[in-house]
Scaffold this motif. Structure first.
Motif, PDB file in Angstrom:
ATOM      1  N   PRO A 161       8.152  52.716 -35.783  1.00 19.84           N
ATOM      2  CA  PRO A 161       8.134  51.671 -36.815  1.00 19.84           C
ATOM      3  C   PRO A 161       8.442  52.272 -38.180  1.00 19.84           C
ATOM      4  N   ARG A 162       9.125  51.523 -39.019  1.00 17.22           N
ATOM      5  CA  ARG A 162       9.552  52.039 -40.321  1.00 17.22           C
ATOM      6  C   ARG A 162       8.370  52.335 -41.230  1.00 17.22           C
ATOM      7  N   PHE A 163       7.329  51.505 -41.136  1.00 18.20           N
ATOM      8  CA  PHE A 163       6.178  51.731 -42.019  1.00 18.20           C
ATOM      9  C   PHE A 163       5.453  53.022 -41.659  1.00 18.20           C
ATOM     10  N   TRP A 164       5.695  53.544 -40.460  1.00 14.35           N
ATOM     11  CA  TRP A 164       5.135  54.830 -40.063  1.00 14.35           C
ATOM     12  C   TRP A 164       6.116  55.967 -40.326  1.00 14.35           C
ATOM     13  N   LEU A 165       7.396  55.719 -40.044  1.00 20.21           N
ATOM     14  CA  LEU A 165       8.406  56.764 -40.186  1.00 20.21           C
ATOM     15  C   LEU A 165       8.568  57.207 -41.632  1.00 20.21           C
ATOM     16  N   GLY A 166       8.566  56.261 -42.571  1.00 25.65           N
ATOM     17  CA  GLY A 166       8.742  56.589 -43.978  1.00 25.65           C
ATOM     18  C   GLY A 166       7.711  57.578 -44.500  1.00 25.65           C
ATOM     19  N   PRO A 167       6.414  57.281 -44.359  1.00 33.36           N
ATOM     20  CA  PRO A 167       5.405  58.244 -44.819  1.00 33.36           C
ATOM     21  C   PRO A 167       5.477  59.596 -44.107  1.00 33.36           C
ATOM     22  N   VAL A 168       5.816  59.596 -42.810  1.00 34.36           N
ATOM     23  CA  VAL A 168       5.919  60.862 -42.076  1.00 34.36           C
ATOM     24  C   VAL A 168       7.042  61.725 -42.650  1.00 34.36           C
ATOM     25  N   LEU A 169       8.190  61.115 -42.938  1.00 41.19           N
ATOM     26  CA  LEU A 169       9.301  61.864 -43.523  1.00 41.19           C
ATOM     27  C   LEU A 169       8.936  62.395 -44.908  1.00 41.19           C
ATOM     28  N   ILE A 170       8.216  61.596 -45.678  1.00 37.80           N
ATOM     29  CA  ILE A 170       7.785  62.043 -47.007  1.00 37.80           C
ATOM     30  C   ILE A 170       6.839  63.240 -46.892  1.00 37.80           C
ATOM     31  N   ILE A 171       5.889  63.162 -45.961  1.00 35.54           N
ATOM     32  CA  ILE A 171       4.935  64.259 -45.786  1.00 35.54           C
ATOM     33  C   ILE A 171       5.650  65.549 -45.383  1.00 35.54           C
ATOM     34  N   ILE A 172       6.617  65.437 -44.463  1.00 36.06           N
ATOM     35  CA  ILE A 172       7.291  66.634 -43.948  1.00 36.06           C
ATOM     36  C   ILE A 172       8.264  67.217 -44.972  1.00 36.06           C
ATOM     37  N   PHE A 173       9.200  66.391 -45.449  1.00 38.12           N
ATOM     38  CA  PHE A 173      10.317  66.917 -46.247  1.00 38.12           C
ATOM     39  C   PHE A 173      10.037  66.953 -47.745  1.00 38.12           C
ATOM     40  N   SER A 174       9.119  66.132 -48.219  1.00 34.19           N
ATOM     41  CA  SER A 174       8.831  66.110 -49.654  1.00 34.19           C
ATOM     42  C   SER A 174       7.584  66.904 -50.013  1.00 34.19           C
ATOM     43  N   ILE A 175       6.520  66.721 -49.244  1.00 34.07           N
ATOM     44  CA  ILE A 175       5.246  67.355 -49.596  1.00 34.07           C
ATOM     45  C   ILE A 175       5.123  68.753 -48.979  1.00 34.07           C
ATOM     46  N   ILE A 220      10.686  62.254 -53.157  1.00 37.45           N
ATOM     47  CA  ILE A 220      10.089  61.145 -52.418  1.00 37.45           C
ATOM     48  C   ILE A 220      11.007  59.924 -52.426  1.00 37.45           C
ATOM     49  N   GLY A 221      11.738  59.734 -53.481  1.00 30.58           N
ATOM     50  CA  GLY A 221      12.661  58.608 -53.540  1.00 30.58           C
ATOM     51  C   GLY A 221      12.754  58.054 -54.937  1.00 30.58           C
ATOM     52  N   GLY A 222      13.528  57.015 -55.090  1.00 27.65           N
ATOM     53  CA  GLY A 222      13.695  56.395 -56.391  1.00 27.65           C
ATOM     54  C   GLY A 222      15.106  56.556 -56.893  1.00 27.65           C
ATOM     55  N   ILE A 282      17.474  57.073 -44.232  1.00 31.73           N
ATOM     56  CA  ILE A 282      17.127  57.476 -42.863  1.00 31.73           C
ATOM     57  C   ILE A 282      16.083  56.521 -42.289  1.00 31.73           C
ATOM     58  N   THR A 283      15.091  56.194 -43.096  1.00 34.40           N
ATOM     59  CA  THR A 283      14.032  55.293 -42.642  1.00 34.40           C
ATOM     60  C   THR A 283      14.589  53.926 -42.261  1.00 34.40           C
ATOM     61  N   LEU A 284      15.516  53.411 -43.077  1.00 33.71           N
ATOM     62  CA  LEU A 284      16.071  52.086 -42.821  1.00 33.71           C
ATOM     63  C   LEU A 284      17.124  52.095 -41.725  1.00 33.71           C
ATOM     64  N   GLY A 285      17.913  53.157 -41.644  1.00 33.70           N
ATOM     65  CA  GLY A 285      19.057  53.161 -40.740  1.00 33.70           C
ATOM     66  C   GLY A 285      18.792  53.696 -39.359  1.00 33.70           C
ATOM     67  N   LEU A 286      17.663  54.376 -39.146  1.00 28.76           N
ATOM     68  CA  LEU A 286      17.419  55.021 -37.860  1.00 28.76           C
ATOM     69  C   LEU A 286      17.344  54.021 -36.715  1.00 28.76           C
ATOM     70  N   ALA A 287      16.592  52.951 -36.887  1.00 31.16           N
ATOM     71  CA  ALA A 287      16.439  51.958 -35.817  1.00 31.16           C
ATOM     72  C   ALA A 287      17.780  51.298 -35.499  1.00 31.16           C
ATOM     73  N   LEU A 288      18.551  50.954 -36.539  1.00 26.81           N
ATOM     74  CA  LEU A 288      19.859  50.337 -36.326  1.00 26.81           C
ATOM     75  C   LEU A 288      20.794  51.298 -35.609  1.00 26.81           C
ATOM     76  N   SER A 289      20.793  52.555 -36.016  1.00 31.38           N
ATOM     77  CA  SER A 289      21.634  53.560 -35.384  1.00 31.38           C
ATOM     78  C   SER A 289      21.271  53.738 -33.917  1.00 31.38           C
ATOM     79  N   ALA A 290      19.984  53.790 -33.626  1.00 34.62           N
ATOM     80  CA  ALA A 290      19.542  53.956 -32.246  1.00 34.62           C
ATOM     81  C   ALA A 290      19.958  52.772 -31.387  1.00 34.62           C
ATOM     82  N   LEU A 291      19.805  51.575 -31.914  1.00 34.87           N
ATOM     83  CA  LEU A 291      20.172  50.371 -31.168  1.00 34.87           C
ATOM     84  C   LEU A 291      21.669  50.310 -30.922  1.00 34.87           C
TER      85      LEU A 291
END
Length: 229
Positions: A143-157, A164-166, A179-188
């Protein structure tokens, strides 16, 4: 004439959907527990301030009157939020960045999914195919609401590689959000491309193209992929 009728019919459907959705949401918000005034002022606010804000926001009016004002304000462009800020101005200010984010996310997702889908179909039931299908399953499952924070924790923190973004961070600031928005579409789309291309590769004209001595690249990308799309 048929196109005009179809267009009118679609416009009517859109209007019905918009009114239906806003009606249901407005009615639901009126029924569920909670008080916007308490959210804005806090639980410790006195009764006089609560009543003044409630009157200012029109929350003292009957539900159907509130809904009527919402519809009128929405179509006239004078709708405001709880804090009195014009909603149209807030949407206009954020829309360009939102549009850029959506276009970039869709662009890389389409390109990546086509490459992965083609490779998966060409190497069906082989190692590459298993990797692509595993990616597709994981991409759809996260899910995107989970993937986004995980990517921030790994690659930003943790790694401190990406912001983080902006909008103020330029291209680097768009990597994690896209990546957060496009991953699900790419996979599908990878799975859809693979399935479509596998159907086309079994057609007679593909066997004929190969029998004529055409290179595998031309067979796949010029003949098969064009029809699979």
């Amino acid at each position: 004439m048929d196109i005009l009728k179809t267009l009118i019919s679609k416009c009517i459907q859109v209007i019905v959907v918009i009114f239906g959705a806003t009606f249901i949401v407005s009615l639901s918000l009126n029924w569920i527990p909670g008080d916007p005034v308490s959210t804005i002022l806090g639980e410790q606010a006195n009764t006089i301030d609560r009543e003044e804000l409630r009157k200012h926001l029109g929350l003292d009016l009957p539900w159907h009157t509130q809904y009527y004002h919402f519809i009128i304000d929405s179509f006239s462009g004078s709708l405001t939020d709880f804090y009195g800020k014009p909603v149209l101005e807030q949407i206009t200010a954020r829309y360009p960045n939102t549009l850029i984010l959506a276009l970039v996310s869709m662009s890389w997702a389409l390109l990546f999914s086509l490459i992965m889908g083609v490779q998966s179909a060409v190497h069906s039931k082989k190692f590459i195919d298993r990797i692509v299908m595993t990616f597709a399953i994981l991409g759809i499952s996260f899910p995107r609401f989970w993937l986004g924070p995980v990517l921030i924790i790994i690659f930003s923190i943790k790694l401190n590689l990406l912001p983080i973004g902006g909008a103020g961070h330029g291209i680097l600031g768009m990597i994690l959000p896209t990546i957060t928005l496009g991953l699900a579409l790419s996979a599908l789309l990878s799975r859809v491309t693979r399935a479509s291309l596998l159907d086309v590769l079994n057609e007679d004209y593909i066997r004929t193209a190969r029998a004529k001595g055409l290179s595998e690249f031309r067979v796949i990308y010029k003949h098969a992929l064009k029809n699979a799309l």
